[in-house]
Every structure is written in structure tokens, then in C-alpha cells.
Design a protein around this motif. Structure first.
Motif, PDB file in Angstrom:
ATOM      1  N   ARG A  28      -6.764   3.193   1.029  1.00 25.45           N
ATOM      2  CA  ARG A  28      -6.684   4.768   1.257  1.00 25.45           C
ATOM      3  C   ARG A  28      -4.999   5.089   0.708  1.00 25.45           C
ATOM      4  O   ARG A  28      -4.983   6.210  -0.059  1.00 25.45           O
ATOM      5  CB  ARG A  28      -6.545   4.929   2.803  1.00 25.45           C
ATOM      6  CG  ARG A  28      -6.059   6.397   3.282  1.00 25.45           C
ATOM      7  CD  ARG A  28      -5.928   6.371   4.716  1.00 25.45           C
ATOM      8  NE  ARG A  28      -7.120   5.925   5.621  1.00 25.45           N
ATOM      9  CZ  ARG A  28      -7.741   7.204   6.074  1.00 25.45           C
ATOM     10  NH1 ARG A  28      -7.459   8.406   6.183  1.00 25.45           N
ATOM     11  NH2 ARG A  28      -8.810   6.810   6.999  1.00 25.45           N
ATOM     12  N   SER A  29      -4.054   4.254   1.110  1.00 23.17           N
ATOM     13  CA  SER A  29      -2.667   4.444   0.593  1.00 23.17           C
ATOM     14  C   SER A  29      -2.596   4.381  -1.089  1.00 23.17           C
ATOM     15  O   SER A  29      -2.201   5.421  -1.591  1.00 23.17           O
ATOM     16  CB  SER A  29      -1.876   3.271   0.861  1.00 23.17           C
ATOM     17  OG  SER A  29      -0.393   3.495   0.360  1.00 23.17           O
ATOM     18  N   GLU A  45      -6.836   0.388   4.791  1.00 27.07           N
ATOM     19  CA  GLU A  45      -5.425   1.322   4.704  1.00 27.07           C
ATOM     20  C   GLU A  45      -4.907   1.231   3.303  1.00 27.07           C
ATOM     21  O   GLU A  45      -4.243   1.923   2.717  1.00 27.07           O
ATOM     22  CB  GLU A  45      -4.581   0.778   5.878  1.00 27.07           C
ATOM     23  CG  GLU A  45      -3.359   1.434   6.021  1.00 27.07           C
ATOM     24  CD  GLU A  45      -3.609   3.145   5.723  1.00 27.07           C
ATOM     25  OE1 GLU A  45      -2.689   3.715   5.353  1.00 27.07           O
ATOM     26  OE2 GLU A  45      -4.400   3.516   6.588  1.00 27.07           O
ATOM     27  N   LYS A  46      -4.728  -0.022   2.767  1.00 27.86           N
ATOM     28  CA  LYS A  46      -4.328  -0.285   1.374  1.00 27.86           C
ATOM     29  C   LYS A  46      -4.933   0.334   0.296  1.00 27.86           C
ATOM     30  O   LYS A  46      -4.370   1.177  -0.709  1.00 27.86           O
ATOM     31  CB  LYS A  46      -4.530  -1.895   0.988  1.00 27.86           C
ATOM     32  CG  LYS A  46      -3.716  -2.713   1.832  1.00 27.86           C
ATOM     33  CD  LYS A  46      -2.286  -2.396   1.497  1.00 27.86           C
ATOM     34  CE  LYS A  46      -1.027  -3.442   2.140  1.00 27.86           C
ATOM     35  NZ  LYS A  46       0.088  -3.220   1.963  1.00 27.86           N
ATOM     36  N   ASN A 105     -10.706   4.738   9.606  1.00 27.74           N
ATOM     37  CA  ASN A 105     -10.448   3.295   8.801  1.00 27.74           C
ATOM     38  C   ASN A 105     -11.418   2.226   9.359  1.00 27.74           C
ATOM     39  O   ASN A 105     -12.061   1.306   8.500  1.00 27.74           O
ATOM     40  CB  ASN A 105      -9.061   2.978   8.869  1.00 27.74           C
ATOM     41  CG  ASN A 105      -8.162   3.606   8.219  1.00 27.74           C
ATOM     42  OD1 ASN A 105      -8.556   4.390   7.190  1.00 27.74           O
ATOM     43  ND2 ASN A 105      -6.868   3.265   8.052  1.00 27.74           N
ATOM     44  N   LYS A 106     -11.656   2.123  10.522  1.00 29.92           N
ATOM     45  CA  LYS A 106     -12.550   1.062  11.321  1.00 29.92           C
ATOM     46  C   LYS A 106     -14.014   1.152  10.691  1.00 29.92           C
ATOM     47  O   LYS A 106     -14.506   0.502  10.490  1.00 29.92           O
ATOM     48  CB  LYS A 106     -12.476   1.222  12.645  1.00 29.92           C
ATOM     49  CG  LYS A 106     -12.983   0.069  13.255  1.00 29.92           C
ATOM     50  CD  LYS A 106     -12.950   0.187  15.039  1.00 29.92           C
ATOM     51  CE  LYS A 106     -13.511  -0.931  15.723  1.00 29.92           C
ATOM     52  NZ  LYS A 106     -13.449  -0.990  17.046  1.00 29.92           N
ATOM     53  N   THR A 147     -13.784   4.392  -0.718  1.00 28.75           N
ATOM     54  CA  THR A 147     -12.847   4.914   0.340  1.00 28.75           C
ATOM     55  C   THR A 147     -12.658   6.398   0.239  1.00 28.75           C
ATOM     56  O   THR A 147     -12.872   7.038   1.371  1.00 28.75           O
ATOM     57  CB  THR A 147     -11.723   4.037   0.556  1.00 28.75           C
ATOM     58  OG1 THR A 147     -11.823   2.613   0.311  1.00 28.75           O
ATOM     59  CG2 THR A 147     -10.636   4.448   1.509  1.00 28.75           C
ATOM     60  N   ALA A 175     -14.152   0.117   7.231  1.00 27.64           N
ATOM     61  CA  ALA A 175     -14.047  -1.213   7.281  1.00 27.64           C
ATOM     62  C   ALA A 175     -15.348  -1.836   7.529  1.00 27.64           C
ATOM     63  O   ALA A 175     -15.945  -2.831   6.618  1.00 27.64           O
ATOM     64  CB  ALA A 175     -13.051  -1.894   8.270  1.00 27.64           C
ATOM     65  N   SER A 226     -11.533  -5.517   6.119  1.00 27.00           N
ATOM     66  CA  SER A 226     -10.627  -5.527   7.178  1.00 27.00           C
ATOM     67  C   SER A 226     -10.093  -3.927   7.269  1.00 27.00           C
ATOM     68  O   SER A 226      -9.813  -3.478   6.204  1.00 27.00           O
ATOM     69  CB  SER A 226      -9.721  -6.506   7.222  1.00 27.00           C
ATOM     70  OG  SER A 226      -8.648  -6.101   6.256  1.00 27.00           O
ATOM     71  N   PRO A 227      -9.764  -3.395   8.418  1.00 29.92           N
ATOM     72  CA  PRO A 227      -9.097  -2.044   8.562  1.00 29.92           C
ATOM     73  C   PRO A 227      -7.974  -2.202   7.733  1.00 29.92           C
ATOM     74  O   PRO A 227      -7.469  -1.129   7.097  1.00 29.92           O
ATOM     75  CB  PRO A 227      -8.984  -1.853   9.980  1.00 29.92           C
ATOM     76  CG  PRO A 227      -9.934  -2.767  10.521  1.00 29.92           C
ATOM     77  CD  PRO A 227      -9.966  -4.000   9.885  1.00 29.92           C
ATOM     78  N   HIS A 228      -6.990  -3.257   7.717  1.00 31.72           N
ATOM     79  CA  HIS A 228      -5.856  -3.508   6.957  1.00 31.72           C
ATOM     80  C   HIS A 228      -6.157  -3.020   5.355  1.00 31.72           C
ATOM     81  O   HIS A 228      -5.632  -2.419   4.759  1.00 31.72           O
ATOM     82  CB  HIS A 228      -5.170  -4.725   7.141  1.00 31.72           C
ATOM     83  CG  HIS A 228      -3.830  -5.116   6.446  1.00 31.72           C
ATOM     84  ND1 HIS A 228      -2.684  -4.220   6.677  1.00 31.72           N
ATOM     85  CD2 HIS A 228      -3.763  -5.368   5.256  1.00 31.72           C
ATOM     86  CE1 HIS A 228      -1.807  -4.500   5.703  1.00 31.72           C
ATOM     87  NE2 HIS A 228      -2.399  -5.445   4.760  1.00 31.72           N
ATOM     88  N   THR A 229      -7.319  -3.540   5.009  1.00 32.34           N
ATOM     89  CA  THR A 229      -7.739  -3.455   3.490  1.00 32.34           C
ATOM     90  C   THR A 229      -8.018  -2.263   3.154  1.00 32.34           C
ATOM     91  O   THR A 229      -7.556  -1.495   2.034  1.00 32.34           O
ATOM     92  CB  THR A 229      -8.617  -4.418   2.941  1.00 32.34           C
ATOM     93  OG1 THR A 229      -8.136  -5.762   3.359  1.00 32.34           O
ATOM     94  CG2 THR A 229      -9.131  -4.276   1.716  1.00 32.34           C
TER      95      THR A 229
END
Length: 86
Positions: A60-61, A57-58, A42-43, A32, A46, A52-55
Motif C-alpha cells: 500500500r505504501s 501495508e508495504k 489490510n487484514k 493491492t 492479506a 501478512s498485514p505488514h506486507t
């Protein structure tokens, strides 16, 4: 205290040497990091990693927290300094 409120003792390896925070990143966080530094969204990340974009983001965070980075610009600078990107 170091940047981000850490002190050297918390970063010390058992031998007393300082640990590289990069070593604490998971493989996905490293992937990432590389893709963020290449300018991917993010997209796009992903899609490239089949996540998924949510994953993303996790990841990245998590990597930003571990490396004490606070913006995408800091992520890019970090990656360039580590020679992860040109």
C-alpha cells in the motif's frame, strides 16, 4: 513541477514521452490497489492474497508513493478514473 515535486523530465521515457506511473507498480501493488479501491481492509487484503498485514501495508505504501497519492480516498478516485473499479 508536477504534483509531489516531480518534474516532467524525471517522468520522461527514453523517447521523450511521459511514462504512466501505473506502469511502475508491481503485480502485487496492482492487486493491492484493486482491493483497496473495493473497500477492503489490510487484514482482508492479506487474507485474500495469503500475505501478512505488514506486507500488505508495504505494498500500500509503495503504490501510494509511486502514484503520488496521500489517502485512501485518493486511491479510490485514482482507481475509478482508471476504470479499475465501477
Amino acid at each position: 513541477l508536477l504534483a509531489g515535486g516531480s518534474d516532467a523530465a524525471s517522468l520522461a521515457a527514453p523517447s521523450g514521452e511521459l511514462r504512466d506511473p501505473y506502469d511502475s507498480l508491481t503485480g502485487r501493488e496492482r492487486e493491492t490497489l484493486q482491493l483497496i479501491a473495493e473497500g477492503k481492509t489490510n487484514k482482508e487484503i492479506a487474507n485474500a492474497l495469503n500475505l501478512s498485514p505488514h506486507t500488505v501495508e508495504k505494498h500500500r505504501s509503495g503504490l501510494m508513493q509511486k502514484l503520488d497519492l496521500h489517502s485512501v480516498a485518493e486511491v479510490v478516485i485514482y482507481a475509478v478514473r482508471r476504470r479499475l473499479v465501477g
